[in-house]
Design a protein around this motif. Structure first.
Motif, mmCIF file in Angstrom:
data_model
loop_
_atom_site.group_PDB
_atom_site.id
_atom_site.type_symbol
_atom_site.label_atom_id
_atom_site.label_comp_id
_atom_site.label_asym_id
_atom_site.label_seq_id
_atom_site.Cartn_x
_atom_site.Cartn_y
_atom_site.Cartn_z
ATOM 1 N N ILE A 101 0.779 -1.256 -0.053
ATOM 2 C CA ILE A 101 0.078 0.037 0.044
ATOM 3 C C ILE A 101 0.869 1.331 0.055
ATOM 4 O O ILE A 101 0.636 2.084 -0.811
ATOM 5 N N ARG A 102 2.057 1.117 0.780
ATOM 6 C CA ARG A 102 2.836 2.357 1.063
ATOM 7 C C ARG A 102 3.461 2.506 -0.464
ATOM 8 O O ARG A 102 3.730 3.841 -0.723
ATOM 9 N N GLN A 103 3.938 1.530 -1.287
ATOM 10 C CA GLN A 103 4.508 1.702 -2.367
ATOM 11 C C GLN A 103 3.601 2.238 -3.363
ATOM 12 O O GLN A 103 4.050 3.126 -4.272
ATOM 13 N N ARG A 104 2.202 1.730 -3.441
ATOM 14 C CA ARG A 104 1.175 2.336 -4.337
ATOM 15 C C ARG A 104 0.993 3.797 -3.935
ATOM 16 O O ARG A 104 0.812 4.561 -4.923
ATOM 17 N N GLU A 105 1.175 4.137 -2.768
ATOM 18 C CA GLU A 105 0.812 5.590 -2.493
ATOM 19 C C GLU A 105 1.909 6.284 -2.897
ATOM 20 O O GLU A 105 1.658 7.437 -3.486
ATOM 21 N N LYS A 106 3.133 5.859 -2.925
ATOM 22 C CA LYS A 106 4.217 6.566 -3.461
ATOM 23 C C LYS A 106 4.079 6.662 -4.986
ATOM 24 O O LYS A 106 4.313 7.868 -5.451
ATOM 25 N N VAL A 107 3.674 5.771 -5.724
ATOM 26 C CA VAL A 107 3.380 5.912 -6.968
ATOM 27 C C VAL A 107 2.214 7.043 -7.451
ATOM 28 O O VAL A 107 2.505 7.863 -8.233
ATOM 29 N N ILE A 108 1.016 6.835 -6.505
ATOM 30 C CA ILE A 108 0.274 8.045 -6.689
ATOM 31 C C ILE A 108 0.835 9.323 -6.597
ATOM 32 O O ILE A 108 0.476 10.407 -7.101
ATOM 33 N N GLN A 109 1.332 9.595 -5.438
ATOM 34 C CA GLN A 109 2.122 10.998 -5.171
ATOM 35 C C GLN A 109 3.043 11.332 -6.144
ATOM 36 O O GLN A 109 3.227 12.569 -6.650
ATOM 37 N N LYS A 110 3.906 10.397 -6.694
ATOM 38 C CA LYS A 110 5.197 10.746 -7.675
ATOM 39 C C LYS A 110 4.292 11.253 -8.968
ATOM 40 O O LYS A 110 4.562 12.449 -9.606
ATOM 41 N N ASN A 111 3.303 10.433 -9.362
ATOM 42 C CA ASN A 111 2.832 10.701 -10.594
ATOM 43 C C ASN A 111 1.889 11.819 -10.385
ATOM 44 O O ASN A 111 1.664 12.816 -11.519
ATOM 45 N N GLY A 112 1.409 12.272 -9.323
ATOM 46 C CA GLY A 112 0.474 13.387 -8.938
ATOM 47 C C GLY A 112 1.438 14.559 -9.364
ATOM 48 O O GLY A 112 0.964 15.559 -9.508
ATOM 49 N N ARG A 113 2.519 14.552 -8.648
ATOM 50 C CA ARG A 113 3.609 15.597 -8.763
ATOM 51 C C ARG A 113 3.937 15.778 -10.190
ATOM 52 O O ARG A 113 4.121 17.041 -10.796
ATOM 53 N N GLU A 114 4.262 14.637 -10.904
ATOM 54 C CA GLU A 114 4.594 14.835 -12.448
ATOM 55 C C GLU A 114 3.531 15.678 -13.084
ATOM 56 O O GLU A 114 3.514 16.309 -13.960
ATOM 57 N N LEU A 115 2.123 15.161 -12.889
ATOM 58 C CA LEU A 115 1.172 15.637 -13.700
ATOM 59 C C LEU A 115 0.971 17.246 -13.182
ATOM 60 O O LEU A 115 0.347 18.023 -13.960
ATOM 61 N N GLU A 116 1.234 17.467 -11.758
ATOM 62 C CA GLU A 116 1.399 18.751 -11.515
ATOM 63 C C GLU A 116 2.232 19.692 -12.408
ATOM 64 O O GLU A 116 1.889 20.885 -12.591
ATOM 65 N N LYS A 117 3.215 19.088 -12.610
ATOM 66 C CA LYS A 117 4.208 19.807 -13.548
ATOM 67 C C LYS A 117 3.778 20.241 -14.863
ATOM 68 O O LYS A 117 3.761 21.391 -15.114
ATOM 69 N N ILE A 118 2.916 19.214 -15.352
ATOM 70 C CA ILE A 118 2.261 19.609 -16.854
ATOM 71 C C ILE A 118 1.140 20.604 -16.668
ATOM 72 O O ILE A 118 1.292 21.514 -17.380
ATOM 73 N N LYS A 119 0.600 20.524 -15.714
ATOM 74 C CA LYS A 119 -0.847 21.487 -15.251
ATOM 75 C C LYS A 119 0.132 23.082 -15.075
ATOM 76 O O LYS A 119 -0.472 23.780 -15.580
ATOM 77 N N THR A 120 1.104 22.906 -14.439
ATOM 78 C CA THR A 120 1.670 24.253 -14.120
ATOM 79 C C THR A 120 1.933 24.953 -15.427
ATOM 80 O O THR A 120 1.859 26.085 -15.421
ATOM 81 N N VAL A 121 2.756 24.212 -16.308
ATOM 82 C CA VAL A 121 3.453 24.924 -17.708
ATOM 83 C C VAL A 121 2.015 25.020 -18.375
ATOM 84 O O VAL A 121 1.839 26.210 -19.081
ATOM 85 N N GLU A 122 0.974 24.180 -18.263
ATOM 86 C CA GLU A 122 -0.145 24.592 -19.038
ATOM 87 C C GLU A 122 -0.670 25.865 -18.568
ATOM 88 O O GLU A 122 -1.303 26.795 -19.466
#
Lengths: 231, 133
Positions: A124-145
């Protein structure tokens, strides 16, 4: 390296207009899908974790009860020996051995369950890390947009005003002029306040009979004339 | 706080330094804010899932003297750390000054950020003005 490299490639490649994809839409979809998969997996893991945890607690309770039985039978076996009843003591010892064997079995089961619970927790902790990491990646894209959106209207204005040279210099000049006007008004305000303050001081001095013009007023003039004519 | 609410609060606010705001939420979803201490360079505010971004477009790369672009980039990199609360960047062909705030930033702190950013804009442009057309 993450999505930042893709973003750099995209903006270098001229994807600077609103609506243009910052990064490959497929990459965004994959990030989003990974987040959803991780969320699903966490949901399922939490459900099975609840069942496993309940079994683990139940087993622990049973082991505790067996250990307590062992303690109790041991006391009784000692009492039987003290009473010289060897046969009864042997019978009790056999019972203790049975219970110990059962406790050992349950103990092994409990250890296996605990290991499984830990494994699921760590998953569960590993999956949560994936969610957080991918969330931050998506945030970068949204920021540039969003940055593109915020800059685009002004970029159009730049283009429109580029015909006039020294746009920035002229704008700066106007800002400085306004600031100077504002400072002048502040200074004027302070001067007015100062003036009002000094008027107030003069009035106070006059009221106190200090610094008032002694030669003013008809009575003073008449007094002076009388003195002059020798009256 | 939505950008609409922020616009409403900004329009009714006067700072301790007598700065007023003229905030309009554009159809594009960008909140355009003009600060009375620098009316020439509006600040555009946008929102992501985690941040509030305040962006002041400064100038286009084609407004830089053609042989001075490298010098300008170096100067901007050098002065950027010294600018309080704002950073310098480039978005497409536009040079921008920007600040990022968490979505739960207090209104008073947003106001302070905007006021400082408007001042920073003038400071930065004064420094690099000789390199512009």
């Amino acid at each position: 390296m993450g999505i930042l490299k893709n973003i750099l490639t995209a903006v270098r490649g001229g994807a600077s207009e609103v609506g243009e994809s910052i990064v490959d839409a497929n990459a965004v979809r994959i990030l989003g899908q990974e987040i959803r998969d991780a969320e699903d997996a966490i949901g399922k893991a939490k459900q099975s974790l609840t069942g496993l945890k309940a079994s683990e607690i139940k087993l622990k309770r049973e082991i505790n009860s067996l250990e307590s039985d062992i303690g109790s039978y041991e006391t009784k076996a000692v009492q039987a020996l003290e009473a010289g009843n060897e046969a009864l003591a042997v019978e009790v010892a056999e019972r203790i051995a049975d219970i110990e064997s059962e406790a050992a079995e349950k103990g092994a089961e409990h250890s296996a369950l605990s290991a499984q619970v830990n494994k699921i927790n760590s998953m569960i902790r590993q999956r949560e890390k994936v969610i957080q990491k991918n969330g931050r990646e998506l945030e970068k894209i949204k920021t540039v947009e969003q940055l593109q959106k915020a800059t685009s209207s002004m970029s159009t204005n730049f283009a429109a005003t580029n015909a006039s040279e020294h746009r920035v210099s002229k704008a700066l000049e106007r800002v400085k002029k306004k600031q100077a006007n504002w400072e002048d008004r502040m200074e004027a305000g302070e001067w007015m306040e100062g003036e009002a303050g000094s008027d107030d001081l003069d009035r106070k001095l006059k009221d106190a009979g200090i610094g008032a013009n002694a030669s003013s007023g008809a009575s003073t003039v008449l007094e002076r004339l009388k003195k002059k004519s020798g009256q | 706080m939505s950008l609409n609410e922020l616009a409403f609060k900004l329009n009714a606010h006067l700072t301790a330094e007598d700065t007023r705001f003229d905030a309009v939420l554009a159809e594009s979803g960008v909140l355009e804010v003009i600060c009375s201490n620098n009316e020439e360079f509006p600040i555009n505010i946008v929102k992501t899932d985690t941040q509030l971004l305040a962006i002041t477009p400064l100038f286009n790369v084609n407004e830089v003297k053609s042989d001075k672009v490298d010098e300008l980039n170096e100067e901007l990199l050098l002065i950027s750390p010294a600018i309080p609360l704002s950073s310098i960047g480039r978005q497409g062909d536009s040079y921008i000054l920007f600040g990022a705030m968490a979505l739960d930033t207090l209104f008073e702190n947003i106001v302070h950020e905007l006021e400082v950013q408007a001042e920073n804009t003038v400071d930065v442009l004064q420094v690099i003005e000789p390199l512009l057309l």
